[in-house]
Design an enzyme around this catalytic site. Structure first.
Site, PDB file in Angstrom:
ATOM      1  N   GLU A 223      19.673   4.727 -13.114  1.00  0.00           N
ATOM      2  CA  GLU A 223      20.025   5.849 -12.246  1.00  0.00           C
ATOM      3  C   GLU A 223      18.825   6.711 -11.900  1.00  0.00           C
ATOM      4  O   GLU A 223      18.744   7.286 -10.805  1.00  0.00           O
ATOM      5  CB  GLU A 223      21.086   6.730 -12.924  1.00  0.00           C
ATOM      6  CG  GLU A 223      22.438   6.066 -13.097  1.00  0.00           C
ATOM      7  CD  GLU A 223      22.565   5.414 -14.469  1.00  0.00           C
ATOM      8  OE1 GLU A 223      21.510   5.166 -15.085  1.00  0.00           O
ATOM      9  OE2 GLU A 223      23.697   5.152 -14.902  1.00  0.00           O
ATOM     10  N   ASP A 265     -12.729   4.187  12.602  1.00  0.00           N
ATOM     11  CA  ASP A 265     -13.500   4.461  13.810  1.00  0.00           C
ATOM     12  C   ASP A 265     -14.793   5.168  13.421  1.00  0.00           C
ATOM     13  O   ASP A 265     -14.791   6.061  12.573  1.00  0.00           O
ATOM     14  CB  ASP A 265     -12.676   5.349  14.743  1.00  0.00           C
ATOM     15  CG  ASP A 265     -13.437   5.723  16.001  1.00  0.00           C
ATOM     16  OD1 ASP A 265     -14.279   4.914  16.426  1.00  0.00           O
ATOM     17  OD2 ASP A 265     -13.201   6.801  16.542  1.00  0.00           O
TER      18      ASP A 265
END
Length: 449
Positions: A223, A265
């Site tokens: 649980e 980049d």
């Protein structure tokens, strides 16, 4: 989570209200924690995106205003120039030497010339709509005024985007958790069925067997697993927030840690994203004052779309251009990849050309010795020497533009593309986007990690 909900419902139906409340509470806490964290991160990312959103120049109430593209509405008049992104679909009111790149919509790589003609034919194809512009395309050269007709999802690009909407594929972490959950579910279902079968064969009371099966299912199901996962990932998101990293999706943290290759980049990530004018060299690689003067004059008198390279020249050089006057100009476009200005100093008239080295070198028929000496013959050996100098600058991380000139007659008062021939090559203007001081340390940490 679904299995726990099913077990809680079964517990509630059999009167086990305490079990029902405990299970539902754990599930709700897990889901709410996930939702709150991702909602807060999403709002923060939205604020960042708004700070860098694209803006459009529009005419409203007789005044020019810069508004976000998302605020452009039908009826606005957009002002466009070279480099502008079209903010919406619309009809041309004015156009001057207007060429537009529509490759995003049509796949055609060459710019399309647009004119102001009769009202747009709505049945015409994109290729034939010569008096209409479409959102997402860009202005290559020229200027225009556009009456906005359609915005957002009803534009041509919006209709295409609607057909491409797909659910985001699950990441590695989500896939792994799903497989683990399915494994637990299979084991639990098999154990529950097995217990029910044994109890049935041994003639146990059916209700007692069912309650025992539910207890077994809940006992076998972890649980706290959803809660542990959510809390752990949320804690990781908070730690990353302290380092100014926004996590929009909690599962992305695990995906980031499991990556093998990072592609980044260069501009703005590894470098300063500020262009500096580093060198002005002749064909022999020596600094040339003549090359500097030509590059500076071109940047001073050039109009239209200003490039970062031209701005770098003006920022790093201070020369007196007062004796020169501009006669004419051939503006930059992305097909020629060069720009020319025709200047006069009262005694001579010269056409200065600056652009992509490959194109300018191909148009040169001579070169200036020592940058400003008499024009010398241009042959294969000279071309190879110029190419070698260009390659040398590239190996130093520099981007280069070729500078050439052409003396013209004093009565020449017009410059055209056809005049960009039989040029005298002067040299190269070299630029550098310096790496950040932290780049080497960051790359070393990534490789080491």
């Amino acid at each position: 989570v679904l299995f726990l909900i099913a077990a809680s419902v079964g517990a509630a139906l059999t009167g086990e209200i305490a079990s029902f409340a405990i299970i539902i509470t754990m599930v709700l806490m897990s889901v709410v924690l996930d939702f709150v964290q991702e909602y807060r991160a999403g709002k923060a990312a939205q604020r960042l995106s708004q700070s860098v959103q694209i803006r459009a120049s529009v005419l409203r109430d007789g005044a020019t205003k810069a508004v976000p593209v998302s605020k452009v509405v039908p009826g606005d008049v957009a002002l466009l120039s070279a480099g502008s992104l079209i903010p919406a679909d619309g009809r041309l009111l004015e156009a001057r030497d207007l060429f537009v790149n529509q490759a995003l919509l049509t796949g055609e790589s060459f710019p399309v010339e647009k004119h102001v003609v009769a009202p747009a034919d709505r049945s015409a194809s994109l290729e034939r709509a010569t008096n209409a512009l479409f959102m997402g395309t860009s202005v290559v050269s020229g200027s225009a005024r556009l009456l906005v007709c359609r915005t957002g999802a009803v534009t041509a690009i919006g209709e295409i985007a609607h057909t491409l909407v797909l659910d985001r594929p699950p990441g590695a972490f989500e896939t792994g958790m799903h497989r683990f959950g399915m494994l637990i579910m299979r084991i639990t279902v098999l154990m529950v069925l097995f217990v029910l079968m044994i109890n049935t064969l041994t003639h146990k009371p059916l209700l007692d067997s069912f309650l025992f099966a539910i207890a077994l299912a809940v006992g076998l199901t972890p649980e706290l697993l959803p809660m542990i996962v959510s809390v752990t990932l949320a804690r990781g998101a908070l730690r990353m927030a302290e380092k100014h990293v926004i996590v929009k999706r909690l599962a992305a943290i695990q995906n980031l840690g499991s990556m093998d290759v990072l592609c980044t980049d260069k501009t703005g990530t590894l470098t300063e994203a500020t262009i500096s004018f580093e060198r002005h060299v002749d064909i022999d690689g020596a600094n040339s004052a003549h090359v500097l003067e030509l590059a500076y004059l071109k940047s001073v008198f050039e109009t239209g779309l200003k490039s970062h390279l031209g701005e770098a020249i003006l920022a790093n050089a201070r020369l007196d251009a007062s004796r020169w006057t501009k006669v004419d100009e051939v503006p930059f476009d992305f097909e020629r990849r060069r720009v020319s200005v025709l200047l006069d100093d009262g005694a001579t008239r010269v056409l200065i050309v600056k652009g992509a080295p490959e194109d300018v070198l191909a148009l040169s028929t001579g070169y200036a010795a020592n940058g400003d000496g008499p024009a010398c013959a241009w042959d294969e050996a000279t071309r190879a020497k110029a190419q070698q100098q260009l390659d040398s600058l590239a190996t130093q991380g520099m981007r280069s533009l070729a500078i050439a000139f052409k003396p013209v007659a004093r009565d020449c008062d017009h410059a055209a593309v056809s005049d960009e021939a039989q040029l005298v090559f002067a040299g190269f203007a070299a630029f550098l986007d310096p790496p950040k001081k932290s780049a080497a340390k960051a790359i070393a940490a990534l490789v080491g990690g």
